[in-house]
Structure formats: structure tokens, C-alpha cells
Scaffold this motif. Sequence first.
Motif, mmCIF file in Angstrom:
data_model
loop_
_atom_site.group_PDB
_atom_site.id
_atom_site.type_symbol
_atom_site.label_atom_id
_atom_site.label_comp_id
_atom_site.label_asym_id
_atom_site.label_seq_id
_atom_site.Cartn_x
_atom_site.Cartn_y
_atom_site.Cartn_z
ATOM 1 N N ARG A 140 119.352 16.811 -21.915
ATOM 2 C CA ARG A 140 118.430 15.999 -22.731
ATOM 3 C C ARG A 140 117.010 16.471 -22.448
ATOM 4 N N GLN A 141 116.095 16.310 -23.400
ATOM 5 C CA GLN A 141 114.715 16.742 -23.239
ATOM 6 C C GLN A 141 113.923 15.672 -22.485
ATOM 7 N N LEU A 142 114.014 15.740 -21.162
ATOM 8 C CA LEU A 142 113.397 14.743 -20.289
ATOM 9 C C LEU A 142 112.992 15.424 -18.991
ATOM 10 N N ILE A 143 111.755 15.198 -18.562
ATOM 11 C CA ILE A 143 111.299 15.703 -17.262
ATOM 12 C C ILE A 143 110.552 14.595 -16.532
ATOM 13 N N VAL A 144 110.548 14.703 -15.214
ATOM 14 C CA VAL A 144 109.700 13.839 -14.390
ATOM 15 C C VAL A 144 108.809 14.757 -13.566
ATOM 16 N N VAL A 145 107.567 14.331 -13.366
ATOM 17 C CA VAL A 145 106.577 15.130 -12.649
ATOM 18 C C VAL A 145 105.780 14.207 -11.749
ATOM 19 N N ASP A 146 105.485 14.682 -10.528
ATOM 20 C CA ASP A 146 104.631 13.920 -9.620
ATOM 21 C C ASP A 146 103.207 14.438 -9.743
ATOM 22 N N LEU A 147 102.325 13.649 -10.363
ATOM 23 C CA LEU A 147 100.919 14.033 -10.503
ATOM 24 C C LEU A 147 100.137 13.787 -9.218
ATOM 25 N N GLY A 148 100.769 13.190 -8.215
ATOM 26 C CA GLY A 148 100.100 12.880 -6.964
ATOM 27 C C GLY A 148 100.229 13.970 -5.903
ATOM 28 N N ILE A 149 100.759 15.139 -6.268
ATOM 29 C CA ILE A 149 100.896 16.229 -5.294
ATOM 30 C C ILE A 149 99.531 16.552 -4.708
ATOM 31 N N GLY A 150 99.471 16.639 -3.377
ATOM 32 C CA GLY A 150 98.221 16.948 -2.695
ATOM 33 C C GLY A 150 97.413 15.719 -2.331
ATOM 34 N N SER A 151 97.903 14.545 -2.693
ATOM 35 C CA SER A 151 97.212 13.308 -2.327
ATOM 36 C C SER A 151 98.157 12.445 -1.497
ATOM 37 N N ASP A 152 97.651 11.358 -1.008
ATOM 38 C CA ASP A 152 98.466 10.454 -0.201
ATOM 39 C C ASP A 152 99.359 9.545 -1.050
ATOM 40 N N GLN A 153 99.052 9.443 -2.323
ATOM 41 C CA GLN A 153 99.777 8.526 -3.202
ATOM 42 C C GLN A 153 100.635 9.280 -4.215
ATOM 43 N N PRO A 154 101.959 9.058 -4.211
ATOM 44 C CA PRO A 154 102.770 9.640 -5.274
ATOM 45 C C PRO A 154 102.406 9.020 -6.619
ATOM 46 N N ASN A 155 102.476 9.812 -7.667
ATOM 47 C CA ASN A 155 102.130 9.335 -9.005
ATOM 48 C C ASN A 155 103.108 9.947 -10.012
ATOM 49 N N PRO A 156 104.368 9.471 -10.018
ATOM 50 C CA PRO A 156 105.352 10.064 -10.913
ATOM 51 C C PRO A 156 105.166 9.614 -12.361
ATOM 52 N N ILE A 157 105.388 10.560 -13.278
ATOM 53 C CA ILE A 157 105.382 10.236 -14.703
ATOM 54 C C ILE A 157 106.688 10.749 -15.310
ATOM 55 N N VAL A 158 107.065 10.158 -16.435
ATOM 56 C CA VAL A 158 108.256 10.573 -17.190
ATOM 57 C C VAL A 158 107.757 11.130 -18.512
ATOM 58 N N VAL A 159 108.250 12.310 -18.870
ATOM 59 C CA VAL A 159 107.867 12.932 -20.147
ATOM 60 C C VAL A 159 109.141 13.112 -20.987
ATOM 61 N N ILE A 160 109.134 12.499 -22.164
ATOM 62 C CA ILE A 160 110.268 12.563 -23.077
ATOM 63 C C ILE A 160 109.940 13.545 -24.196
ATOM 64 N N ASN A 161 110.869 14.453 -24.482
ATOM 65 C CA ASN A 161 110.713 15.468 -25.527
ATOM 66 C C ASN A 161 109.428 16.281 -25.335
ATOM 67 N N PRO A 162 109.224 16.873 -24.144
ATOM 68 C CA PRO A 162 108.009 17.658 -23.926
ATOM 69 C C PRO A 162 107.974 18.899 -24.809
ATOM 70 N N VAL A 163 106.754 19.314 -25.162
ATOM 71 C CA VAL A 163 106.542 20.516 -25.964
ATOM 72 C C VAL A 163 105.488 21.358 -25.265
ATOM 73 N N ILE A 164 105.799 22.624 -25.016
ATOM 74 C CA ILE A 164 104.823 23.541 -24.428
ATOM 75 C C ILE A 164 103.976 24.097 -25.576
ATOM 76 N N THR A 165 102.662 23.875 -25.491
ATOM 77 C CA THR A 165 101.774 24.320 -26.559
ATOM 78 C C THR A 165 100.940 25.525 -26.138
ATOM 79 N N ALA A 166 100.894 25.823 -24.850
ATOM 80 C CA ALA A 166 100.153 26.992 -24.356
ATOM 81 C C ALA A 166 100.754 27.389 -23.011
ATOM 82 N N SER A 167 100.553 28.630 -22.655
ATOM 83 C CA SER A 167 101.017 29.079 -21.346
ATOM 84 C C SER A 167 100.027 30.038 -20.732
#
Length: 83
Positions: free
Chosen positions: A56-83
Motif C-alpha cells: 500500500r502507498q503508506l510511509i511513516v517518517v520521524d521528523l524529530g531525528i537529531g532532537s530529543d523529541q520524536p516527531n512521527p508523521i504518516v504520509v498516505i499516497n506520497p508523490v516524489i516531485t523532485a530529487s
Amino acid sequence: MSILTIRNCLDPVLHKKCELIKNITDDLIVLSKDMIETMFEAPGAGLAANQIGVSRQLIVVDLGIGSDQPNPIVVINPVITAS
């Protein structure tokens, strides 16, 4: 919540296109929470559904990497628009 098994690079599910998610269901919410728990246990900065065997088109990402607080987000149907 539960820790899910992460597939290795030889698993066929990692080599096919994942299905678009059309509706947010209770099962999808549970899956997202399990994926977040699995990502932190791995440890990792992100996890795609196909990495745990769900095509399924689903990812989870921790935006809190490098900090003391984890900050997980869920992305449904992600689309890469640039690389």
C-alpha cells in the motif's frame, strides 16, 4: 500495538508497485501506529508499508531525528516531485 517484521531486499513485495489508498479506515490507523512502533524499534528514520509486506502507498517518517523529541508523521499516497 505490535512490532512488525521488516522484509529484506529479496522479498517480491519490494519490487512491485504499491496500491493507492482510497479510504482511511480503522485498520489503516492501526497499521500506521504499528509501523511507527516498528520504525522506532528498528531503529530508523522512516518505514514504508511494503517494507513490512503490505503493498500500500503508506510511509511513516520521524521528523524529530537529531532532537530529543520524536516527531512521527504518516504520509498516505506520497508523490516524489523532485530529487
